[in-house]
Scaffold this motif. Structure first.
Motif, PDB file in Angstrom:
ATOM      1  N   HIS A 162       2.730   7.689   1.593  1.00 31.17           N
ATOM      2  CA  HIS A 162       2.454   8.995   1.094  1.00 31.17           C
ATOM      3  C   HIS A 162       3.665   9.578   1.035  1.00 31.17           C
ATOM      4  O   HIS A 162       4.078  10.946  -0.027  1.00 31.17           O
ATOM      5  N   HIS A 188       0.904  -0.923  -0.718  1.00 31.76           N
ATOM      6  CA  HIS A 188       0.378   0.233   0.347  1.00 31.76           C
ATOM      7  C   HIS A 188       0.683   1.164  -0.072  1.00 31.76           C
ATOM      8  O   HIS A 188       1.354   1.667   0.954  1.00 31.76           O
ATOM      9  N   HIS A 201      -4.029   6.354  -6.026  1.00 36.41           N
ATOM     10  CA  HIS A 201      -6.560   6.694  -5.951  1.00 36.41           C
ATOM     11  C   HIS A 201      -6.517   7.038  -6.965  1.00 36.41           C
ATOM     12  O   HIS A 201      -5.482   7.585  -7.885  1.00 36.41           O
ATOM     13  N   GLU A 208      -5.544   1.914  -4.752  1.00 30.43           N
ATOM     14  CA  GLU A 208      -6.673   2.042  -4.442  1.00 30.43           C
ATOM     15  C   GLU A 208      -8.072   2.890  -4.830  1.00 30.43           C
ATOM     16  O   GLU A 208      -8.441   4.396  -5.047  1.00 30.43           O
ATOM     17  N   HIS A 221       1.639   5.366  -2.280  1.00 34.61           N
ATOM     18  CA  HIS A 221       1.118   5.978  -2.685  1.00 34.61           C
ATOM     19  C   HIS A 221       2.937   6.791  -3.556  1.00 34.61           C
ATOM     20  O   HIS A 221       3.429   7.126  -3.253  1.00 34.61           O
ATOM     21  N   ASP A 229       0.678   2.305   3.285  1.00 36.26           N
ATOM     22  CA  ASP A 229      -0.095   2.947   2.699  1.00 36.26           C
ATOM     23  C   ASP A 229       1.480   5.003   3.549  1.00 36.26           C
ATOM     24  O   ASP A 229       0.338   6.216   3.410  1.00 36.26           O
TER      25      ASP A 229
HETATM   26 ZN    ZN Z   1      -3.789   4.969   0.491  1.00 34.21          ZN
END
Ligand code: ZN
Ligand code: AMP
Ligand code: FE
Ligand code: FE
Length: 284
Positions: free
Chosen positions: A244, A7, A39, A64, A9, A242
């Motif tokens: 970023h 996961h 996303h 996502e 980004h 996740d």
């Molecule tokens: Zn995410």
């Protein structure tokens, strides 16, 4: 034991680093594989895959999605998507167009609160990537309206705050069917306490394949509880940071690879994907 991160980004959506830079970071950390899960886009994948091939990091084509759950918005991770598919591109393009429309509505709300921001500035902040609230937040920081991104969410952009605009979300089943039909595998992201037995059963009934067990918002107890349910219900465990980027992150984020997701979890996802793209083999 090899570690993966499922996961992640990049600048293709609301991450801070270019896809190739994300992969370079993963290589430096010695990760065996990452799934780039921006996303509503897979546009970052070609650069990420090229960097991965050069540096010895396996890059999984992920995404996502945002879908409607009975409590509101749910994020659905998808793995092993085809690089080029007309239906998928059309679907994602439509979601990104809805994101621009929503960004415009957020800007209008902010303007009505007396805050001088423009959609143009937000689109420049998104730099061609799928636009989201983090880009609006970065503009608010740059303009000195708030001290940091977190404050922008707390004061204006978060749930029930004055510039919050809900997404217009598709039903879960629409996305699970699309992904499954393309040979991909889905996982419900960061469900936290919403990952109850009854909710996971309902999600499994609409073709969900897996559940994110390890996530920075899941403490040890939550992760263990979800893993037990996942095993009981014969779903697949997934996990990731996740990530970023490094800056302007809320406290409940982890750094790339930090959650130590075992490669065996990726292998199980890959096996399901293989079955889906060669069903005849699975029968014989
Ligand atoms: Zn995410
Ligand atoms: P959106 O897709 O426009 O609804 O924006 C959601 C994204 O905002 C999430 O994927 C996170 O990356 C980010 N986000 C949510 N809450 C915060 C926060 N408090 N601080 C920074 N980023 C956040
Ligand atoms: Fe995000
Ligand atoms: Fe998410």
């Amino acid at each position: 034991m090899a570690v993966v991160d499922l996961h992640v980004h990049s600048t293709a959506s609301d991450g801070e680093y270019e896809p190739a830079a994300v992969v370079r970071r993963a290589a430096k950390l010695g990760l065996a594989a990452i799934a780039l899960t921006d996303h509503d886009t897979i546009a970052g994948l070609p650069d990420a895959i090229a960097a991965g091939a050069a540096l010895g990091v396996e890059v999984i084509t992920g995404c996502e999605f945002s879908v409607a759950a009975h409590w509101g918005e749910m994020h659905l991770l998808a793995y092993f998507l085809p690089a080029e598919d007309g239906r998928l591109s059309a679907y994602l393009e439509e979601q990104r167009a809805k994101r621009v429309e929503r960004a415009w509505k957020i800007v209008v709300r902010l303007n009505s609160l007396g805050i001088d921001v423009t959609l143009d500035e937000v689109m420049v902040a998104a730099d061609g990537g799928a636009v989201g609230r983090p880009h609006v937040a970065r503009v608010l920081v740059a303009r000195g309206v708030v001290p940091d991104v977190d404050a922008a969410f707390r004061k204006y952009l978060g749930w029930r705050r004055p510039a919050f605009v809900p997404k217009n979300l598709p039903p879960i089943a629409e996305v699970t069917a699309l992904v499954r039909g393309l040979g991909g595998v889905t996982s419900a992201a960061h469900l936290k306490d919403r990952a109850t037995r009854s909710t996971l059963r309902k999600l499994r009934a609409v073709s969900l394949d897996g559940v994110e067990v390890r996530h920075p918002m899941h403490d040890e107890v939550t992760a263990r509880r979800i893993l037990q349910l996942v095993e009981e219900l014969h779903l697949l465990p997934t996990g990731g940071s996740d990530w970023h980027g490094d800056g302007q992150e809320p406290a409940d984020r982890a750094s790339l690879g930090e959650l130590g997701v075992p490669e065996a979890w990726l292998t199980a996802i890959q096996e399901l994907h293989q079955q889906r793209i060669s069903p005849s083999e699975a029968v014989t």
